[in-house]
Design a protein around this motif. Structure first.
Motif, mmCIF file in Angstrom:
data_model
loop_
_atom_site.group_PDB
_atom_site.id
_atom_site.type_symbol
_atom_site.label_atom_id
_atom_site.label_comp_id
_atom_site.label_asym_id
_atom_site.label_seq_id
_atom_site.Cartn_x
_atom_site.Cartn_y
_atom_site.Cartn_z
ATOM 1 N N ASP A 12 1.373 3.658 -0.639
ATOM 2 C CA ASP A 12 1.989 3.024 0.531
ATOM 3 C C ASP A 12 0.924 2.473 1.462
ATOM 4 O OD1 ASP A 12 4.412 3.620 -0.456
ATOM 5 O OD2 ASP A 12 4.753 5.406 0.796
ATOM 6 N N THR A 13 -0.077 3.293 1.692
ATOM 7 C CA THR A 13 -1.164 2.863 2.568
ATOM 8 C C THR A 13 -1.780 1.585 2.045
ATOM 9 O OG1 THR A 13 -1.656 5.210 2.774
ATOM 10 C CG2 THR A 13 -3.212 3.667 3.748
ATOM 11 N N ARG A 14 -2.082 1.590 0.770
ATOM 12 C CA ARG A 14 -2.693 0.398 0.166
ATOM 13 C C ARG A 14 -1.834 -0.831 0.407
ATOM 14 N NH1 ARG A 14 -4.261 1.621 -5.171
ATOM 15 N NH2 ARG A 14 -6.360 0.998 -4.575
ATOM 16 N N LYS A 15 -0.536 -0.674 0.167
ATOM 17 C CA LYS A 15 0.351 -1.825 0.345
ATOM 18 C C LYS A 15 0.313 -2.337 1.770
ATOM 19 C CE LYS A 15 4.038 -1.476 -3.071
ATOM 20 N NZ LYS A 15 5.241 -0.635 -3.231
ATOM 21 N N ARG A 16 0.424 -1.428 2.687
ATOM 22 C CA ARG A 16 0.447 -1.815 4.089
ATOM 23 C C ARG A 16 -0.838 -2.567 4.454
ATOM 24 N NH1 ARG A 16 -0.377 1.990 7.949
ATOM 25 N NH2 ARG A 16 0.119 3.562 6.391
ATOM 26 N N VAL A 17 -1.946 -1.993 4.035
ATOM 27 C CA VAL A 17 -3.218 -2.628 4.347
ATOM 28 C C VAL A 17 -3.306 -4.015 3.713
ATOM 29 C CG1 VAL A 17 -5.705 -2.492 4.002
ATOM 30 C CG2 VAL A 17 -4.424 -0.445 4.624
ATOM 31 N N LEU A 18 -2.856 -4.096 2.476
ATOM 32 C CA LEU A 18 -2.908 -5.394 1.806
ATOM 33 C C LEU A 18 -2.072 -6.426 2.543
ATOM 34 C CD1 LEU A 18 -2.881 -4.468 -1.982
ATOM 35 C CD2 LEU A 18 -4.726 -5.486 -0.643
ATOM 36 N N GLU A 19 -0.927 -5.963 3.043
ATOM 37 C CA GLU A 19 -0.084 -6.880 3.806
ATOM 38 C C GLU A 19 -0.823 -7.426 5.020
ATOM 39 O OE1 GLU A 19 3.674 -5.213 4.986
ATOM 40 O OE2 GLU A 19 4.304 -5.096 2.876
ATOM 41 N N VAL A 20 -1.391 -6.506 5.768
ATOM 42 C CA VAL A 20 -2.111 -6.928 6.965
ATOM 43 C C VAL A 20 -3.246 -7.877 6.603
ATOM 44 C CG1 VAL A 20 -3.528 -6.149 8.892
ATOM 45 C CG2 VAL A 20 -1.533 -4.826 8.193
ATOM 46 N N ILE A 21 -3.918 -7.550 5.511
ATOM 47 C CA ILE A 21 -5.030 -8.400 5.082
ATOM 48 C C ILE A 21 -4.564 -9.819 4.824
ATOM 49 C CG2 ILE A 21 -6.542 -8.878 3.119
ATOM 50 C CD1 ILE A 21 -7.261 -5.997 2.985
#
Lengths: 354, 354
Positions: free
Chosen positions: A47-56
């Motif tokens: 989940d964390t990865r996804k969220r970060v990727l989104e922000v990126i």
DNA sequence: TGTCACCTGGAAACCGGTGTCATACAAGTG
DNA sequence: CACTTGTATGACACCGGTTTCCAGGTGACA
């Protein structure tokens, strides 16, 4: 604004670009976590990865390669060191390397050097020390220079040599089987009935020249054809030198009925010289070159020549560098030996009857 | 030693290299002072400078380019973006750029792109964003793409376009006067008595193609020679396309007595096609090319062609980048317009009497 | 429920330079 | 002599990432 300015190049980047901190703040995690996402660390909550990727992607964040390079002590640059024997070859090599670098963070920087210059080794040493490249690829003919390879070792710089000889050291070398290819090409001439075959050899001291010459001699020996010294001329892989060599061979009497030139430039010169003195190619003279550069297909008649898979070789050389030479974790070894093949075009005909 | 290792590329540099701190300590000054020495700051005591320089050479200290790049927010890299129209040209450009970079801290990285690909612009955008180059040089034919120039602007990346057209924008452009050069070349053919002259034009939509075509038409108009549509064929600067175009022109009846091809590759194809159908060059057909690539001198007969000073142009383009485009402090402006000249070789002869 | 191994993520140090600002000291000036 | 001006240098934060070290949370297991 400032009382006095020290002299420095004006910066330009870094004004509006989002940084890793912005990403971290907006996605509510730490820099480290963002870094983990970027570097694809496996220990990371999905989940964390996804969220970060989104922000990126929202921010259009792109990590600063300079900062990465500094922290990782690697600059993601591969050097190509060559001394231009032939434009098309250099460009093919560049293409091959770039294909290998595709999708990685690496880029290629190019360094032509002057083989003749006495300062060449110092130049390269200086270059390696300053740039601290991840690794370099050495192109023939300069790749045959052992001092250069030692230099790379001393500078602590990985390297791969491209060559046309047998493999001395598969870890640092990618090569093609020139000798066998030339043997086959020469055998083809013999098959066509030629018995008096001239050779335009490459420059003395070059491995590729030696290999090709040996292949030529192999074929003659197989067919028990004697090779008088007069049928051998030497060039240095340039058109001009090929012209001189060709003139020497064409002035012989009896004239050879075929000529193998150690590269296409010199083979083109043979055709050029033949036309100049009214000798018909291939009617009175068959010609074979080596390299399969565009000129071989563009002149008239199109040259029979030996094609070596230079793009593949370069790609393989680059992959070899990236996969970490000599490190135990290289899973699948890159191939190190490549086969050259004969390309039959119109510059060869059966030997004329005497 | 550490309990677990995160996955990262293994570093290799930075183990034994002396840093700026070592130099500072050994010469008894601060980092900053060493930095001043390296950057040739003028406010610096001569004795201090000497002492520091001594220590530097003793230690063999070389500043880390990655760290410099990070601090200065510039990476000392110039990009060459091209879509290979011709190997020799690309290599000449590389040579020119590197000549300009000689003695600076800059290096050149090369980026071939695929003009045909729809993803080309995205590729370049991505490339620019990731690498944050100091600047890029765009080669024709892709340099004619205005979208590409806009892209550079958006990405905040300096650029210089090399071209063959008039100067729209001298700050961002280095060009040669193709139109005038082709006019002169064509006038030379007319001087030799040719009246029926074929044109192999470059691909539609290319500025260089237009310029060359206009130069051709200028010369005919000057001499009040009519140009029937049938005498114009179009190629795309490749040998193959030149071959098709040449065949079309050579099959005309009456056949033109001369052909101007918009580049050497296509001119070589004209010679090739002529030989194939037994038309003598230059006896029955005169040919002029453009570029003065090696092939023009190597084929038989050697081609009369237009030489443009590509190495100088590339050097100038690079210097223009380095001197800071559009910044007021550029003292001596780099020349932006270069003159091409006609190289007379054996492929032109007086028109045969009808 | 307590213990322990195992993830995860934050604070701070670090990579190796450069910019800003402050300071010490010499010389010029009214 | 106090006061500006200018030169030579140093302390310290900073560039934008990565890494070390550590603490808090979680689930497994006794």
């Amino acid at each position: 604004m400032s009382s006095r300015a020290e002299d420095t190049p004006s910066p330009r980047w870094g004004t509006g670009k989002p940084t890793i901190n912005d990403v971290a703040r907006l996605s509510g995690v730490s820099k480290k976590t963002v870094s983990r996402v970027i570097n694809r660390s496996p220990l990371l909550n999905e989940d964390t990865r996804k969220r970060v990727l989104e922000v990126i992607s929202e921010l259009g964040y792109v990590p600063n390669p300079q900062a990465r390079a500094l922290a990782l002590r690697t600059n993601f640059l591969i050097g190509l060191i060559h001394d231009n024997p032939n434009a098309q070859m250099v460009l093919n090599v560049q293409q091959g390397i770039l294909e290998a670098l595709q999708g990685t963070d690496f880029e290629m920087i190019v360094r032509p050097v002057d083989r003749g210059s006495a300062a060449m080794l110092d130049d390269v040493r200086h270059f390696l020390q300053r740039q601290r490249l991840y690794g370099v690829i050495l192109l023939p003919p300069i790749s045959e220079n052992d001092a250069l390879a030692r230099l790379c070792d001393e500078a602590g710089c990985r390297y791969v040599r491209m060559g046309s000889a047998e493999l001395d050291d598969a870890d640092h070398m990618v090569a093609s089987n020139d000798r066998e290819a030339v043997r086959a090409a020469t055998a083809y001439l013999i098959e066509q009935g030629h018995r008096s075959i001239g050779l335009i050899a490459g420059p003395h001291g070059f491995r590729s020249a030696t290999e090709r010459r040996q292949g030529f001699e192999d074929a003659l020996a197989e067919a028990r054809i004697k090779l008088p010294r007069s049928l051998i001329a030497e060039g240095n892989y340039t058109f001009a030198s090929g012209l001189a060599a060709a003139e020497k061979l064409l002035d012989l009497s009896p004239r050879p009925t075929a000529i193998f030139a150690s590269n296409d430039e010199m083979a083109a010169a043979v055709v050029h010289a033949a036309r100049q003195r009214g000798v018909d190619v291939p009617g009175q003279l068959s010609v074979i070159g080596f390299d399969d550069t565009p000129i071989s297909a563009h002149i008239w008649p199109p040259l029979t020549t030996v094609r070596w898979p230079i793009v593949s070789m370069a790609r393989s050389a680059a992959l070899k560098l990236l996969s970490g030479i000599g490190e135990s974790d290289s899973e699948v070894a890159e191939p190190s030996m490549f086969l050259s093949t004969l390309v039959r075009r119109a510059s060869v005909a059966p030997a004329p009857n005497p």
